[in-house]
Design an enzyme around this catalytic site. Structure first.
Site, PDB file in Angstrom:
ATOM      1  N   GLN A   1       0.862  -1.181   0.000  1.00 27.25           N
ATOM      2  CA  GLN A   1       0.000   0.000   0.000  1.00 27.25           C
ATOM      3  C   GLN A   1       0.903   1.238   0.000  1.00 27.25           C
ATOM      4  O   GLN A   1       1.464   1.618   1.029  1.00 27.25           O
ATOM      5  CB  GLN A   1      -0.913  -0.025   1.218  1.00 27.25           C
TER       6      GLN A   1
ATOM      7  N   ARG B   1      -4.569   3.523   4.597  1.00 22.34           N
ATOM      8  CA  ARG B   1      -3.820   4.285   3.601  1.00 22.34           C
ATOM      9  C   ARG B   1      -4.174   3.802   2.200  1.00 22.34           C
ATOM     10  O   ARG B   1      -4.670   2.680   2.012  1.00 22.34           O
ATOM     11  CB  ARG B   1      -2.322   4.178   3.845  1.00 22.34           C
TER      12      ARG B   1
ATOM     13  N   ALA C   1     -11.833   2.088   4.175  1.00 21.06           N
ATOM     14  CA  ALA C   1     -10.831   1.314   3.437  1.00 21.06           C
ATOM     15  C   ALA C   1      -9.969   2.210   2.556  1.00 21.06           C
ATOM     16  O   ALA C   1     -10.168   3.425   2.448  1.00 21.06           O
ATOM     17  CB  ALA C   1     -11.528   0.243   2.603  1.00 21.06           C
ATOM     18  N   HIS C   2      -9.004   1.560   1.876  1.00 25.92           N
ATOM     19  CA  HIS C   2      -8.033   2.325   1.093  1.00 25.92           C
ATOM     20  C   HIS C   2      -8.683   3.074  -0.078  1.00 25.92           C
ATOM     21  O   HIS C   2      -9.600   2.601  -0.717  1.00 25.92           O
ATOM     22  CB  HIS C   2      -6.899   1.429   0.589  1.00 25.92           C
ATOM     23  N   ASN C   3      -8.163   4.288  -0.280  1.00 31.64           N
ATOM     24  CA  ASN C   3      -8.551   5.155  -1.400  1.00 31.64           C
ATOM     25  C   ASN C   3      -9.996   5.642  -1.348  1.00 31.64           C
ATOM     26  O   ASN C   3     -10.518   6.150  -2.338  1.00 31.64           O
ATOM     27  CB  ASN C   3      -8.268   4.482  -2.747  1.00 31.64           C
TER      28      ASN C   3
END
Length: 346
Positions: free
Chosen positions: A203, A223, A244-246
């Site tokens: 990540q 991240r 969660a990511h993004n």
């Protein structure tokens, strides 16, 4: 429960500060904030919900914040305004003992890397760790046991309570509040499967959090996989929330407890997600959407408004019958379509 007596002010001063109309003795001083039923003669109270109107006639408060529609039932001095709940919010900050100035400095047991940049009046409490390249703005408070990862930054006036973990490469704006146990910048859930086992995807992005954001206890903001996870200004996140990511969350949105948002979903500005709401990944939620508690959103929402899913609680026997009928809906819909077609042809 009453507030700790840390602040004293006259009713006249409070009326001026809140923009309220005072009916009563402006020189009367108050030193506490309490509910209508708990307030004593040195306290100010408030009425923001009609459900508590029954407690107003018997209150012992020095004064009450209320809407002009309820003044007839008030036996004490009053501060009249259109939005007493908003005024209560401002008063709560005045009486908050944690808002009192605290002594700046670094506790002897804290570990702060040599190249860390510390602004004025920074407080770093016991057993905290601040790693290389971190930047802490003026008046930042780092609670005991908290960790600030390498090259992360906190804007002026931000506060971390005990045992907060901010990973490397995270940017947090000004006047943010992070409660105990929350984790900012851990790896997103990224894995590739080769048919037999999982392979981790590094990540490589970060997390960027805007100004005046609050994150509740034990919440996680992951991240980004490549780009950053983005949290806009004035976003309020309750406890035990998973982002969660993004994911991107627009300014002034609010997420209640146990919300879960899957990767790469975008939530607009001024959105409200009730407790237990789940958003599937790669969705877009437009500005001004409210999703009621325990709803599951699996498709993008393009029109503002209130959305719900799931079923309300009912007696188990009735729920079991309805659960059987849920499975029959597709067959019923097909039969109805055939009947409508036959009716049109006859």
């Amino acid at each position: 429960m009453k507030t700790t007596k840390t602040f004293s002010c006259s009713l006249g001063e409070l009326a001026t500060r809140l923009g309220a109309t005072l009916v009563g003795d402006g020189e009367r001083r108050v030193s506490g904030l309490a509910t209508l039923s708990d307030a004593g003669p040195d306290d100010i109270s408030f009425l923001a919900n009609k459900a508590y109107l029954k407690y107003l006639p018997a209150t012992r408060a020095a004064a009450v914040l209320l809407h002009p529609a309820h003044v007839a039932d008030c036996p004490v001095a009053r501060l009249e305004l259109d939005n007493p709940y908003l005024a209560y919010a401002e008063l709560s900050r005045l009486f908050d003992p944690m808002a009192m100035p605290q002594e700046a400095g670094v506790h002897p047991s804290a570990m702060v890397a040599e190249d860390v940049s510390l602004g004025a009046n920074v407080r770093i409490e016991a057993q905290a760790v601040v790693e290389r390249g971190a930047v802490l703005g003026d008046d930042v408070v780092i609670g005991p046991g908290s960790v600030i990862g390498a090259d992360s930054s906190l804007g002026a006036g931000s506060r971390l309570y005990a045992n907060v973990t901010v990973y490397h490469g995270v940017t947090i704006g000004e006047r943010a509040i992070l409660h105990s146990g929350c984790v900012i910048g851990a790896d997103g859930f990224g894995f590739a499967h080769d048919g037999a086992r999982w392979h981790k995807i590094a990540q490589l992005g970060g997390v960027i959090i805007g100004d005046e954001v609050e994150v509740g206890s034990c919440s996680s903001i992951d991240r980004g996989a490549l780009g950053d996870t983005l949290i806009g200004d004035d976003v309020k996140i309750d406890s035990q929330v998973q982002i969660a990511h993004n994911v991107q969350i627009g300014a002034h949105s609010a997420l209640a407890g146990c919300v879960g948002i899957a990767g790469s979903t975008r939530v607009g500005r001024h959105c409200m997600l009730g407790g237990g709401v789940g958003l599937s990944g790669h969705l877009t939620i437009c500005d001004g959407v409210q999703v009621t508690g325990m709803s599951l959103v699996t498709n993008s929402i393009t029109e503002p408004g209130v959305y719900s899913s799931g079923t309300g609680a009912m007696q188990n026997a009735l729920w079991r019958k309805n659960a059987v009928r849920f499975k029959q809906l597709d067959d019923i819909a097909k039969r109805l379509s055939r009947l409508e077609r036959d009716a049109r042809q006859s």
